[in-house]
Design a protein around this motif. Structure first.
Motif, PDB file in Angstrom:
ATOM      1  N   ILE A 144       0.752  -3.068  -6.218  1.00 47.17           N
ATOM      2  CA  ILE A 144       0.846  -1.835  -5.439  1.00 47.17           C
ATOM      3  C   ILE A 144      -0.505  -1.141  -5.490  1.00 47.17           C
ATOM      4  O   ILE A 144      -1.058  -0.932  -6.577  1.00 47.17           O
ATOM      5  N   ILE A 145      -1.029  -0.801  -4.321  1.00 51.38           N
ATOM      6  CA  ILE A 145      -2.299  -0.084  -4.222  1.00 51.38           C
ATOM      7  C   ILE A 145      -1.983   1.344  -3.791  1.00 51.38           C
ATOM      8  O   ILE A 145      -1.448   1.566  -2.704  1.00 51.38           O
ATOM      9  N   VAL A 191       3.400   2.211   2.902  1.00 50.80           N
ATOM     10  CA  VAL A 191       4.590   3.011   2.617  1.00 50.80           C
ATOM     11  C   VAL A 191       4.116   4.435   2.366  1.00 50.80           C
ATOM     12  O   VAL A 191       3.199   4.658   1.566  1.00 50.80           O
ATOM     13  N   HIS A 192       4.735   5.397   3.045  1.00 54.98           N
ATOM     14  CA  HIS A 192       4.319   6.790   2.880  1.00 54.98           C
ATOM     15  C   HIS A 192       5.308   7.545   2.005  1.00 54.98           C
ATOM     16  O   HIS A 192       6.475   7.707   2.360  1.00 54.98           O
ATOM     17  N   ILE A 193       4.824   7.977   0.857  1.00 53.48           N
ATOM     18  CA  ILE A 193       5.577   8.880  -0.017  1.00 53.48           C
ATOM     19  C   ILE A 193       4.576   9.929  -0.486  1.00 53.48           C
ATOM     20  O   ILE A 193       3.625   9.596  -1.206  1.00 53.48           O
ATOM     21  N   PRO A 194       4.738  11.183  -0.069  1.00 57.05           N
ATOM     22  CA  PRO A 194       3.793  12.217  -0.514  1.00 57.05           C
ATOM     23  C   PRO A 194       3.720  12.296  -2.034  1.00 57.05           C
ATOM     24  O   PRO A 194       4.704  12.034  -2.738  1.00 57.05           O
ATOM     25  N   ASN A 195       2.563  12.664  -2.535  1.00 58.56           N
ATOM     26  CA  ASN A 195       2.317  12.705  -3.970  1.00 58.56           C
ATOM     27  C   ASN A 195       3.361  13.527  -4.717  1.00 58.56           C
ATOM     28  O   ASN A 195       3.791  13.148  -5.799  1.00 58.56           O
ATOM     29  N   SER A 196       3.791  14.621  -4.131  1.00 62.08           N
ATOM     30  CA  SER A 196       4.761  15.498  -4.799  1.00 62.08           C
ATOM     31  C   SER A 196       6.151  14.876  -4.891  1.00 62.08           C
ATOM     32  O   SER A 196       6.994  15.353  -5.649  1.00 62.08           O
ATOM     33  N   VAL A 253       0.854  -1.178   0.000  1.00 60.66           N
ATOM     34  CA  VAL A 253       0.000   0.000   0.000  1.00 60.66           C
ATOM     35  C   VAL A 253       0.894   1.232   0.000  1.00 60.66           C
ATOM     36  O   VAL A 253       1.727   1.409   0.884  1.00 60.66           O
ATOM     37  N   LEU A 254       0.727   2.077  -1.014  1.00 64.91           N
ATOM     38  CA  LEU A 254       1.474   3.330  -1.124  1.00 64.91           C
ATOM     39  C   LEU A 254       0.531   4.469  -0.789  1.00 64.91           C
ATOM     40  O   LEU A 254      -0.404   4.762  -1.533  1.00 64.91           O
ATOM     41  N   ASP A 255       0.751   5.108   0.346  1.00 73.44           N
ATOM     42  CA  ASP A 255      -0.071   6.228   0.795  1.00 73.44           C
ATOM     43  C   ASP A 255       0.585   7.520   0.335  1.00 73.44           C
ATOM     44  O   ASP A 255       1.713   7.825   0.733  1.00 73.44           O
ATOM     45  N   ILE A 256      -0.106   8.292  -0.511  1.00 79.36           N
ATOM     46  CA  ILE A 256       0.487   9.498  -1.080  1.00 79.36           C
ATOM     47  C   ILE A 256      -0.051  10.782  -0.436  1.00 79.36           C
ATOM     48  O   ILE A 256       0.192  11.874  -0.940  1.00 79.36           O
ATOM     49  N   ARG A 257      -0.739  10.659   0.678  1.00 80.72           N
ATOM     50  CA  ARG A 257      -1.253  11.857   1.363  1.00 80.72           C
ATOM     51  C   ARG A 257      -0.108  12.585   2.068  1.00 80.72           C
ATOM     52  O   ARG A 257       0.981  12.048   2.219  1.00 80.72           O
ATOM     53  N   ASP A 258      -0.375  13.791   2.528  1.00 80.00           N
ATOM     54  CA  ASP A 258       0.678  14.529   3.231  1.00 80.00           C
ATOM     55  C   ASP A 258       0.928  13.926   4.609  1.00 80.00           C
ATOM     56  O   ASP A 258       0.170  13.077   5.080  1.00 80.00           O
ATOM     57  N   LYS A 259       1.992  14.357   5.239  1.00 81.22           N
ATOM     58  CA  LYS A 259       2.467  13.747   6.483  1.00 81.22           C
ATOM     59  C   LYS A 259       1.433  13.806   7.610  1.00 81.22           C
ATOM     60  O   LYS A 259       1.240  12.835   8.337  1.00 81.22           O
ATOM     61  N   ALA A 260       0.756  14.935   7.744  1.00 84.86           N
ATOM     62  CA  ALA A 260      -0.230  15.088   8.816  1.00 84.86           C
ATOM     63  C   ALA A 260      -1.396  14.117   8.648  1.00 84.86           C
ATOM     64  O   ALA A 260      -1.839  13.488   9.616  1.00 84.86           O
ATOM     65  N   ASP A 261      -1.886  13.986   7.426  1.00 79.07           N
ATOM     66  CA  ASP A 261      -2.984  13.044   7.169  1.00 79.07           C
ATOM     67  C   ASP A 261      -2.533  11.607   7.390  1.00 79.07           C
ATOM     68  O   ASP A 261      -3.285  10.787   7.920  1.00 79.07           O
ATOM     69  N   PHE A 262      -1.304  11.292   6.989  1.00 80.97           N
ATOM     70  CA  PHE A 262      -0.770   9.945   7.179  1.00 80.97           C
ATOM     71  C   PHE A 262      -0.689   9.602   8.660  1.00 80.97           C
ATOM     72  O   PHE A 262      -1.086   8.517   9.079  1.00 80.97           O
ATOM     73  N   LYS A 263      -0.201  10.547   9.479  1.00 82.09           N
ATOM     74  CA  LYS A 263      -0.088  10.299  10.918  1.00 82.09           C
ATOM     75  C   LYS A 263      -1.450  10.180  11.592  1.00 82.09           C
ATOM     76  O   LYS A 263      -1.593   9.493  12.597  1.00 82.09           O
ATOM     77  N   ALA A 264      -2.453  10.838  11.024  1.00 85.63           N
ATOM     78  CA  ALA A 264      -3.792  10.786  11.601  1.00 85.63           C
ATOM     79  C   ALA A 264      -4.428   9.410  11.443  1.00 85.63           C
ATOM     80  O   ALA A 264      -5.332   9.044  12.190  1.00 85.63           O
ATOM     81  N   GLY A 265      -3.961   8.640  10.471  1.00 85.96           N
ATOM     82  CA  GLY A 265      -4.473   7.288  10.272  1.00 85.96           C
ATOM     83  C   GLY A 265      -4.145   6.773   8.892  1.00 85.96           C
ATOM     84  O   GLY A 265      -4.357   7.474   7.905  1.00 85.96           O
ATOM     85  N   HIS A 266      -3.593   5.561   8.836  1.00 82.00           N
ATOM     86  CA  HIS A 266      -3.225   4.945   7.563  1.00 82.00           C
ATOM     87  C   HIS A 266      -3.392   3.433   7.658  1.00 82.00           C
ATOM     88  O   HIS A 266      -3.557   2.889   8.744  1.00 82.00           O
TER      89      HIS A 266
END
Length: 138
Positions: free
Chosen positions: A93-94, A71-76, A53-66
């Motif tokens: 990969i989702i 794997v966290h990589i912001p979209n930018s 699972v590739l989470d492309i949200r920003d850091k604050a949203d990722f920390k709020a729940g994922h």
């Protein structure tokens, strides 16, 4: 408004062609980014096919729940950090975003870099939480 209706009535072939082209454009861009999967299909891919699972949200949203183990990589930063995912090139990969709208660009980037099995979570994290599925908060 009356002029618009008159224009459409007088040029119905052109308007129809425009609508067909816009529909094809939307369909084509969706195909290039990979298919959408529901939360049920995503859960199956994760559990049975070891999907990443590739989470492309920003850091604050990722920390709020994922999703667990995502794997966290912001979209930018997806294009610059594609090497972080190289070891998962043969895995499904989702790509997950907030609402399912911004995952297309990241999915297309992955497909352009040789990732064959790229999916987008339909509805994003909002759909995941609406279905009362679990999130990890860190």
């Amino acid at each position: 408004m009356a002029q618009f209706v008159e224009f459409v009535a007088n040029n119905w072939i052109l308007v129809s062609a425009l609508l067909v082209l816009l529909t094809l454009l939307a369909w084509d861009s969706g195909q290039k980014a990979g298919p959408k999967v529901s939360t049920h299909e995503a859960t199956r891919l994760i559990n049975q096919n070891n999907a990443v699972v590739l989470d492309i949200r920003d850091k604050a949203d990722f920390k709020a729940g994922h999703l667990v183990d995502s794997v966290h990589i912001p979209n930018s930063q997806v294009a610059e950090r594609i090497s972080d995912l190289e070891k998962h090139k043969s895995d499904p990969i989702i790509v997950v975003c907030k609402t399912g709208q911004t995952a297309s660009a990241a999915s297309k980037t992955l497909k352009d870099n040789g990732f064959a099995q790229v999916y987008r979570l339909s509805g994003g994290i909002m759909e995941w939480t609406n279905n009362n599925l679990p999130l990890v908060k860190k």
